[in-house]
Design a protein around this motif. Structure first.
Motif, PDB file in Angstrom:
ATOM      1  N   ALA A   1       0.829  -1.206   0.000  1.00 54.05           N
ATOM      2  CA  ALA A   1       0.000   0.000   0.000  1.00 54.05           C
ATOM      3  C   ALA A   1       0.864   1.256   0.000  1.00 54.05           C
ATOM      4  CB  ALA A   1      -0.929  -0.003   1.219  1.00 54.05           C
ATOM      5  N   ALA A   2       1.956   1.228   0.751  1.00 53.93           N
ATOM      6  CA  ALA A   2       2.855   2.388   0.798  1.00 53.93           C
ATOM      7  C   ALA A   2       3.533   2.613  -0.554  1.00 53.93           C
ATOM      8  CB  ALA A   2       3.899   2.178   1.890  1.00 53.93           C
ATOM      9  N   ILE A   3       3.988   1.545  -1.183  1.00 48.87           N
ATOM     10  CA  ILE A   3       4.642   1.660  -2.493  1.00 48.87           C
ATOM     11  C   ILE A   3       3.658   2.217  -3.525  1.00 48.87           C
ATOM     12  CG2 ILE A   3       5.674   0.338  -4.392  1.00 48.87           C
ATOM     13  CD1 ILE A   3       6.790  -1.574  -2.233  1.00 48.87           C
ATOM     14  N   ALA A   4       2.428   1.746  -3.471  1.00 47.90           N
ATOM     15  CA  ALA A   4       1.416   2.231  -4.413  1.00 47.90           C
ATOM     16  C   ALA A   4       1.199   3.733  -4.270  1.00 47.90           C
ATOM     17  CB  ALA A   4       0.105   1.484  -4.193  1.00 47.90           C
ATOM     18  N   SER A   5       1.177   4.235  -3.050  1.00 51.76           N
ATOM     19  CA  SER A   5       0.986   5.664  -2.839  1.00 51.76           C
ATOM     20  C   SER A   5       2.149   6.476  -3.393  1.00 51.76           C
ATOM     21  CB  SER A   5       0.813   5.958  -1.340  1.00 51.76           C
ATOM     22  OG  SER A   5      -0.390   5.404  -0.860  1.00 51.76           O
ATOM     23  N   VAL A   6       3.370   5.969  -3.216  1.00 55.39           N
ATOM     24  CA  VAL A   6       4.543   6.666  -3.761  1.00 55.39           C
ATOM     25  C   VAL A   6       4.468   6.717  -5.285  1.00 55.39           C
ATOM     26  CG1 VAL A   6       7.048   6.603  -4.005  1.00 55.39           C
ATOM     27  CG2 VAL A   6       6.002   6.085  -1.795  1.00 55.39           C
ATOM     28  N   ILE A   7       4.174   5.588  -5.890  1.00 54.41           N
ATOM     29  CA  ILE A   7       4.101   5.527  -7.357  1.00 54.41           C
ATOM     30  C   ILE A   7       3.020   6.470  -7.876  1.00 54.41           C
ATOM     31  CG2 ILE A   7       3.496   4.044  -9.311  1.00 54.41           C
ATOM     32  CD1 ILE A   7       4.852   1.733  -7.793  1.00 54.41           C
ATOM     33  N   ALA A   8       1.844   6.443  -7.261  1.00 56.24           N
ATOM     34  CA  ALA A   8       0.735   7.280  -7.720  1.00 56.24           C
ATOM     35  C   ALA A   8       1.086   8.761  -7.633  1.00 56.24           C
ATOM     36  CB  ALA A   8      -0.514   6.980  -6.896  1.00 56.24           C
ATOM     37  N   ASN A   9       1.732   9.181  -6.547  1.00 60.85           N
ATOM     38  CA  ASN A   9       2.076  10.595  -6.396  1.00 60.85           C
ATOM     39  C   ASN A   9       3.167  11.027  -7.364  1.00 60.85           C
ATOM     40  OD1 ASN A   9       0.618  12.061  -4.061  1.00 60.85           O
ATOM     41  ND2 ASN A   9       1.062  10.050  -3.187  1.00 60.85           N
ATOM     42  N   LEU A  10       4.141  10.176  -7.611  1.00 58.59           N
ATOM     43  CA  LEU A  10       5.202  10.517  -8.564  1.00 58.59           C
ATOM     44  C   LEU A  10       4.645  10.658  -9.981  1.00 58.59           C
ATOM     45  CD1 LEU A  10       8.143   8.265  -7.334  1.00 58.59           C
ATOM     46  CD2 LEU A  10       8.099  10.766  -7.362  1.00 58.59           C
ATOM     47  N   VAL A  11       3.812   9.713 -10.382  1.00 56.87           N
ATOM     48  CA  VAL A  11       3.222   9.765 -11.725  1.00 56.87           C
ATOM     49  C   VAL A  11       2.302  10.987 -11.844  1.00 56.87           C
ATOM     50  CG1 VAL A  11       1.683   8.601 -13.354  1.00 56.87           C
ATOM     51  CG2 VAL A  11       3.427   7.295 -12.131  1.00 56.87           C
ATOM     52  N   GLY A  12       1.487  11.237 -10.806  1.00 54.58           N
ATOM     53  CA  GLY A  12       0.595  12.388 -10.831  1.00 54.58           C
ATOM     54  C   GLY A  12       1.355  13.695 -10.957  1.00 54.58           C
ATOM     55  N   LEU A  13       2.450  13.838 -10.219  1.00 50.78           N
ATOM     56  CA  LEU A  13       3.257  15.050 -10.315  1.00 50.78           C
ATOM     57  C   LEU A  13       3.804  15.231 -11.726  1.00 50.78           C
ATOM     58  CD1 LEU A  13       4.793  17.481  -9.189  1.00 50.78           C
ATOM     59  CD2 LEU A  13       6.599  15.878  -8.451  1.00 50.78           C
ATOM     60  N   GLY A  14       4.301  14.150 -12.322  1.00 51.42           N
ATOM     61  CA  GLY A  14       4.833  14.233 -13.669  1.00 51.42           C
ATOM     62  C   GLY A  14       3.791  14.703 -14.676  1.00 51.42           C
ATOM     63  N   VAL A  15       2.587  14.172 -14.562  1.00 49.61           N
ATOM     64  CA  VAL A  15       1.525  14.555 -15.496  1.00 49.61           C
ATOM     65  C   VAL A  15       1.122  16.011 -15.293  1.00 49.61           C
ATOM     66  CG1 VAL A  15      -0.847  14.087 -16.218  1.00 49.61           C
ATOM     67  CG2 VAL A  15       0.686  12.188 -15.686  1.00 49.61           C
ATOM     68  N   PHE A  16       0.974  16.441 -14.048  1.00 48.16           N
ATOM     69  CA  PHE A  16       0.622  17.839 -13.788  1.00 48.16           C
ATOM     70  C   PHE A  16       1.689  18.790 -14.322  1.00 48.16           C
ATOM     71  CE2 PHE A  16      -2.556  16.591 -10.511  1.00 48.16           C
ATOM     72  CZ  PHE A  16      -3.578  17.458 -10.890  1.00 48.16           C
ATOM     73  N   ALA A  17       2.957  18.439 -14.127  1.00 46.57           N
ATOM     74  CA  ALA A  17       4.035  19.308 -14.583  1.00 46.57           C
ATOM     75  C   ALA A  17       4.035  19.435 -16.102  1.00 46.57           C
ATOM     76  CB  ALA A  17       5.383  18.771 -14.092  1.00 46.57           C
ATOM     77  N   VAL A  18       3.886  18.315 -16.804  1.00 47.88           N
ATOM     78  CA  VAL A  18       3.856  18.347 -18.269  1.00 47.88           C
ATOM     79  C   VAL A  18       2.660  19.156 -18.763  1.00 47.88           C
ATOM     80  CG1 VAL A  18       3.561  16.934 -20.341  1.00 47.88           C
ATOM     81  CG2 VAL A  18       5.149  16.206 -18.549  1.00 47.88           C
ATOM     82  N   TYR A  19       1.503  18.937 -18.144  1.00 53.58           N
ATOM     83  CA  TYR A  19       0.299  19.653 -18.558  1.00 53.58           C
ATOM     84  C   TYR A  19       0.457  21.159 -18.344  1.00 53.58           C
ATOM     85  CZ  TYR A  19      -4.507  21.317 -18.679  1.00 53.58           C
ATOM     86  OH  TYR A  19      -5.634  22.023 -18.971  1.00 53.58           O
ATOM     87  N   ALA A  20       0.932  21.551 -17.158  1.00 55.90           N
ATOM     88  CA  ALA A  20       1.086  22.976 -16.855  1.00 55.90           C
ATOM     89  C   ALA A  20       2.061  23.644 -17.815  1.00 55.90           C
ATOM     90  CB  ALA A  20       1.556  23.157 -15.413  1.00 55.90           C
TER      91      ALA A  20
END
Length: 455
Positions: free
Chosen positions: A196-215
Motif C-alpha cells: 500500500a505504501a509503495i502504491a501511494s509513492v508511485i501514484a504521487n510521482l506519476v501524478g506530479l509528472g503529469v501535472f508538470a507536463v500539462y502545466a
C-alpha cells in the motif's frame, strides 16, 4: 424572490463551475488513502490499524506543508486579475520551493517514526508496523506537496476540469497498484502493508509528472519551469508569510484529528480501526467543503482585486448556502445508513467485523452532528484566505481546536468514560467554536472593505 435568485444565480453558477471539478479532484485525492484503507481492511485488521496511525502523522505533515500551496491560490488569482504574468510565475515557483524544502525537513521524522508512536502510547506491534509503512510512504511527501502547488496554480487559472481528470487518473492508478502489491496479483509478491505504501509513492510521482507536463504545455507564457532553480527572495518571503499561518491553521485542525487517533489508539485496535474507517468517510464528505472553500478563495480574491465589495458579500453568502445544503445531505446519509457505510471497509468474513462496525456506526452518528459546523468553518477559512487574511484565523482556529476541543475530547472520552464516542463529541465542540469565530472574522473583514483587519 425572483430578484434575489437573479442576484445570487451568477455567484452560485460561478462557484459550482469552479468548485465541482475541485471537489471531484479532492475526492479523487482522498480516494488514494481510502482505497488503501478498504484494501488493507480486507487484507488484515492489524495492518489497517497500523496504517491508520501512520497516515494520521503523514497527513498531518502533508497538510501543514500544503499551507504554501494554499497561499499560491489567492496570490495567483490576484496577479491574474492585475494581468501580471510575471507575478504568477514568481509566486508559483517559490510555492514549489517552499513545499519541497518542507518535505525534505519532515522526511527523517517520518522514516524513523517508531519511537514517536511508542512515546504516544501505541502498542509495540502497531508502532513497528506503522514505521514499516512510513519508511516507504515518506517518499511520497515531496511529490504530493508539489502536486498541491500545481493544483492551486491551475485552479486559480480556472482550469479545474484538468485538475479533476489528472487526479482521477492518479487515483485509478493507485487502485491498480494496490491490487497488485497488497494481495500479490499479476505475479507480484504479496507485500500487504508495504504494498500500500509503495502504491501511494508511485501514484504521487506519476501524478506530479503529469501535472508538470500539462502545466508547461497549456501555459507556456508563464514559463514555470524555466530556470526553476533560481531563487527569488522577495516572492519567497511573500509566499512564506501568507503560507505559514495557513499551514499552522491546517495543523491545528488536522492535529486535532490526529490527536484523536492517538487517544483512540489507547482504547485498542478495534476502536482505532473503527475510527480509521469513520475518519475516511468523514474525510470524503469534508472534501466537498474543501472544494467549495477553494472556489470561494478564488472568487473572493478576484472580487478583492476588483474592489467589488457587493460581489464579495454576495459570493460569500452563496458559498455558505451551498455548504449548508450539502451538509444536510450528508447528515441524512450518516443517520440512515451508518452500518452499511462502515461495513464497506471491512471483510465480511473477519471475526472482528461486528465489533468494528458497531463502534464505527456510533462514530458516524456523532459525525452527523459536526457536518454543518465543519463545513462552515472551512468555507469561512477559504473566504478569509481570498482576502489574504491568515494570521488571526490561525489564532482563532488554534484556540477553538486545542484550547477547547482537545480537552473536551479527553474529558468526554476518558474522564466521563464515553470512549471513542466521547472523543468525537469533543471534536464537535472545537469545530463549532471555530465556525462561529471565523464567520465573525470574515464579517468584520468584509465590512472593512476586504483584506486583513485588526481585532
Amino acid at each position: 424572490m425572483t430578484t434575489v435568485f437573479a442576484t445570487y444565480r451568477p455567484h452560485l453558477r460561478g462557484l459550482l463551475v469552479l468548485g465541482v471539478p475541485l471537489i471531484g479532484s479532492h475526492l479523487a485525492q482522498i480516494a488514494i488513502v481510502a482505497t488503501d484503507t478498504v484494501m488493507l481492511g480486507w487484507y488484515d485488521v492489524t495492518a489497517l490499524a497500523a496504517m491508520t496511525l501512520a497516515q494520521s502523522v503523514w497527513f498531518l505533515c502533508f497538510i501543514v506543508g500544503s499551507g504554501f500551496a494554499f497561499a499560491v491560490l489567492p496570490m495567483v488569482a490576484s496577479a491574474l486579475g492585475a494581468g501580471d504574468d510575471t507575478q504568477v510565475r514568481r509566486v508559483t515557483r517559490m510555492g514549489m520551493w517552499l513545499s519541497a524544502l518542507f518535505g525534505l525537513a519532515v522526511m527523517p521524522a517520518l522514516i524513523w517514526s517508531e519511537p514517536l508512536f511508542l512515546a504516544l502510547g501505541q502498542s509495540p506491534e502497531t508502532s513497528m508496523l506503522a514505521e514499516r509503512y512510513m519508511r516507504i510512504a515518506a517518499f511520497a511527501m515531496i511529490p504530493a506537496l508539489l502536486m498541491m502547488v500545481l493544483k492551486s496554480y491551475l485552479a486559480a487559472l480556472e482550469r479545474s476540469q484538468s485538475v479533476l481528470w489528472i487526479t482521477v487518473a492518479t487515483a485509478v492508478l493507485n487502485v491498480g497498484v494496490n491490487w497488485a502489491l497488497i494481495f500479490g496479483n499479476l505475479g507480484f509478491p504479496e507485500l500487504g502493508l508495504r504494498g500500500a505504501a509503495i502504491a501511494s509513492v508511485i501514484a504521487n510521482l506519476v501524478g506530479l509528472g503529469v501535472f508538470a507536463v500539462y502545466a508547461a504545455r497549456v501555459t507556456p507564457e508563464h514559463a514555470l519551469f524555466t530556470r526553476l532553480w533560481r531563487p527569488d527572495g522577495e516572492a519567497f518571503g511573500r509566499v512564506a508569510r501568507l503560507g505559514w499561518p495557513i499551514g499552522l491553521t491546517n495543523l491545528a485542525e488536522s492535529g486535532l484529528f490526529s490527536a484523536a487517533s492517538v487517544m483512540i489508539g489507547w482504547l485498542g485496535a478495534q476502536p482505532l480501526a473503527a475510527h480509521g474507517v469513520a475518519l475516511q468517510l468523514t474525510a470524503i464528505t469534508f472534501m466537498v467543503h474543501v472544494g467549495l472553500s477553494q472556489a470561494a478563495t478564488v472568487r473572493a480574491g478576484s472580487a478583492l482585486g476588483r474592489g467589488d465589495r457587493p460581489a464579495l458579500l454576495t459570493g460569500a453568502r452563496a458559498a455558505i448556502a451551498l455548504s449548508v445544503c450539502f451538509s444536510a445531505v450528508t447528515v441524512t446519509l450518516y443517520l440512515t445508513m451508518p452500518e452499511l457505510l462502515v461495513g464497506l471497509f471491512i471483510d465480511p468474513s473477519d471475526p472482528e467485523r461486528p465489533a468494528i462496525v458497531a463502534i464505527g456506526t456510533t462514530l458516524l452518528m456523532v459525525a452527523a452532528l459536526f457536518q454543518l459546523v465543519d463545513g462552515l468553518q472551512v468555507v469561512a477559512l477559504g473566504l478569509l484566505r481570498g482576502l489574504q487574511d491568515t494570521k488571526w484565523p490561525m489564532i482563532y482556529a488554534g484556540i477553538s481546536y486545542w484550547v477547547i476541543g482537545m480537552p473536551a475530547s479527553y474529558v468526554m472520552g476518558f474522564v466521563l468514560g464515553l470512549g471513542a464516542m466521547g472523543v468525537w463529541l469533543g471534536l464537535v465542540v472545537g469545530l463549532a467554536l471555530a465556525a462561529v469565530t471565523l464567520l465573525a472574522r470574515f464579517r468584520s473583514a468584509a465590512r472593512a472593505g476586504g483584506g486583513a483587519v485588526p481585532v
